[in-house]
Write an enzyme that holds these catalytic residues in place. Structure first.
Site, short mmCIF file in Angstrom:
data_model
loop_
_atom_site.label_atom_id
_atom_site.label_comp_id
_atom_site.label_asym_id
_atom_site.label_seq_id
_atom_site.Cartn_x
_atom_site.Cartn_y
_atom_site.Cartn_z
N TYR A 147 16.02 -13.33 7.07
CA TYR A 147 15.25 -14.55 5.98
C TYR A 147 16.35 -15.30 5.46
O TYR A 147 16.03 -16.79 5.25
CB TYR A 147 14.94 -13.79 5.28
CG TYR A 147 13.55 -14.08 4.11
CD1 TYR A 147 11.83 -14.62 4.84
CD2 TYR A 147 13.71 -15.48 3.23
CE1 TYR A 147 10.67 -15.21 4.26
CE2 TYR A 147 12.86 -16.06 2.47
CZ TYR A 147 11.41 -16.00 2.84
OH TYR A 147 10.63 -16.80 2.41
N LYS A 151 16.43 -19.93 5.64
CA LYS A 151 16.13 -20.11 4.73
C LYS A 151 17.03 -21.36 4.00
O LYS A 151 17.70 -21.72 3.82
CB LYS A 151 15.30 -19.24 3.65
CG LYS A 151 14.23 -18.41 4.32
CD LYS A 151 13.16 -19.77 4.45
CE LYS A 151 11.99 -19.04 4.18
NZ LYS A 151 11.10 -20.39 4.13
N1 CAA Z 1 21.31 -4.49 -3.24
C1 CAA Z 1 21.66 -3.78 -2.90
N2 CAA Z 1 21.83 -2.34 -1.90
C2 CAA Z 1 19.90 -2.27 -1.98
C3 CAA Z 1 19.17 -3.01 -3.01
C4 CAA Z 1 19.47 -4.67 -3.80
N3 CAA Z 1 18.74 -5.33 -3.99
N4 CAA Z 1 18.31 -2.90 -2.63
C5 CAA Z 1 18.12 -1.78 -1.86
N5 CAA Z 1 19.50 -1.20 -2.18
C6 CAA Z 1 20.20 -0.36 -1.59
C7 CAA Z 1 18.76 1.29 -1.66
O1 CAA Z 1 19.59 1.31 -3.06
C8 CAA Z 1 19.42 2.52 -0.64
O2 CAA Z 1 20.41 2.34 -0.65
P1 CAA Z 1 21.01 3.97 -0.44
O3 CAA Z 1 20.55 4.71 0.31
O4 CAA Z 1 22.53 4.69 -0.78
O5 CAA Z 1 20.28 4.78 -1.80
C9 CAA Z 1 19.07 1.40 0.32
O6 CAA Z 1 19.21 0.11 0.26
C10 CAA Z 1 17.99 2.00 0.75
O7 CAA Z 1 16.98 1.11 0.08
P2 CAA Z 1 15.73 1.46 -0.52
O8 CAA Z 1 15.06 2.40 0.08
O9 CAA Z 1 14.35 0.26 -0.60
O10 CAA Z 1 15.25 1.44 0.99
P3 CAA Z 1 13.57 0.73 2.41
O11 CAA Z 1 13.99 0.99 3.90
O12 CAA Z 1 13.04 1.57 1.76
O13 CAA Z 1 13.51 -0.34 1.76
C11 CAA Z 1 13.37 -2.67 2.13
C12 CAA Z 1 14.53 -1.30 2.58
C13 CAA Z 1 12.27 -2.66 3.01
C14 CAA Z 1 14.51 -4.45 2.45
C15 CAA Z 1 13.33 -2.90 0.44
O14 CAA Z 1 14.39 -2.70 -0.44
C16 CAA Z 1 12.47 -4.24 -0.22
O15 CAA Z 1 11.44 -4.29 0.97
N6 CAA Z 1 13.17 -4.79 -0.59
C17 CAA Z 1 12.91 -6.22 -1.25
C18 CAA Z 1 12.85 -7.04 -0.10
C19 CAA Z 1 12.24 -8.48 -0.51
O16 CAA Z 1 12.67 -8.10 -1.72
N7 CAA Z 1 11.89 -9.00 0.33
C20 CAA Z 1 10.94 -10.44 0.51
C21 CAA Z 1 9.88 -10.32 0.05
S1 CAA Z 1 8.42 -11.69 -0.10
C22 CAA Z 1 9.68 -12.96 0.37
O17 CAA Z 1 10.15 -13.23 1.33
C23 CAA Z 1 9.34 -14.23 -0.33
C24 CAA Z 1 9.86 -15.41 -0.94
O18 CAA Z 1 10.14 -16.49 -0.43
C25 CAA Z 1 10.79 -15.17 -2.22
#
Ligand code: CAA
Length: 241
Positions: A147, A151
């Protein structure tokens, strides 16, 4: 009859607010949608705005869809490239399909939609292209390599095309919404949203779709003719580009 505005992904989320705001501003609006028939029907019933179904990821469908809109309403003078999808995943788990789907819709969709209207705008010496990018194309977001890449690509597309359109009276601008309270954002895990994302927004809340729609109405206006190639951020102070 007002000028014709075509909004992709225009029956739900930010796009629905954009379609309504443009209608209120006096445009004849066509709202494109890709799949959700029920939402499109409800949107037309509520607003009187006609909806058209095709996928922005497919060039031929865009050509045919735009032809139909122009036959019904007249030449498209304002195009809002708003349609977008997410397939969030940490990169080590991201599949080629998740990458491709997002690039096809969120980046190639801009080519597919803009190319068929471009010649007409050049001939008529007037046009407004408004691309809805994202804060995550500016700053990058973990879990969104696909994404964020698409973008960010939308911003490059905007700046290149702004240079080509300038002499023909066509402006091309981008809006970068931050986190807006739509289904797309509410689909994020609640814990991630409340603990990781909202605390990063200085105004302390998600944005409203109407706050993006007002930016579109401004950039679509004839009075905005000196603004082109610009990126308008509306993100509650979360990121300063
Ligand atoms: N920076 C660095 N590491 C990160 C992180 C970040 N911001 N977020 C998560 N991690 C790490 C976690 O600490 C974890 O590390 P460990 O395995 O060492 O513990 C690892 O990544 C996995 O994290 P999750 O448990 O969250 O992983 P998941 O597979 O369950 O979920 C995800 C992954 C679906 C991407 C989830 O983190 C998520 O939904 N994140 C938000 C993503 C986001 O902001 N999307 C925006 C959507 S809305 C949109 O896109 C509109 C717009 O234009 C703004």
């Amino acid at each position: 009859m007002g000028k014709v505005a075509l909004v992709t992904g225009g029956s739900r989320g930010i796009g629905a607010a954009i379609s309504k705001a443009l209608k209120e501003a006096g445009y004849e609006v066509a709202a494109n949608y890709a799949g959700n028939e029920d939402a499109a029907r409800a949107f037309t019933a509520e607003t009187g705005i006609k909806t058209y179904k095709w996928s922005v990821a497919d060039y031929e469908s865009c050509e045919a869809g735009i032809k139909q809109v122009e036959a019904d309403l007249g030449p498209v003078e304002v195009l809002v490239n708003n349609a977008g999808i997410t397939r969030d995943s940490m990169f080590h788990k991201m599949t080629p399909t998740q990458w491709k789907e997002v690039i096809d819709t969120n980046l190639s969709g801009l080519f597919n939609m803009t190319h068929p209207v471009w010649s007409g705008m050049r001939d008529r010496k007037y046009g407004r292209i408004i691309n809805i990018s994202s804060i995550n194309g500016q700053k990058g977001q973990a879990g969104q390599a696909n994404y964020s890449a698409a973008k960010a690509g939308d911003l490059g597309f905007t700046k290149a095309l702004a240079q080509e359109g300038a002499r023909a009276g066509i402006t091309v601008n981008a809006i970068c919404p931050g986190y807006i309270g739509t289904e797309m954002v509410r689909a994020i895990d609640e814990k991630v949203l409340n603990e990781r994302i909202i605390p990063q927004i200085p105004v302390g809340r998600l944005g409203e779709p109407e706050e993006i729609a007002r930016c579109v109405v401004f950039l679509a206006s004839e009075e905005a003719g000196f603004i082109t190639g610009a990126t308008l951020s509306a993100n509650g102070g979360q990121f300063f580009a």
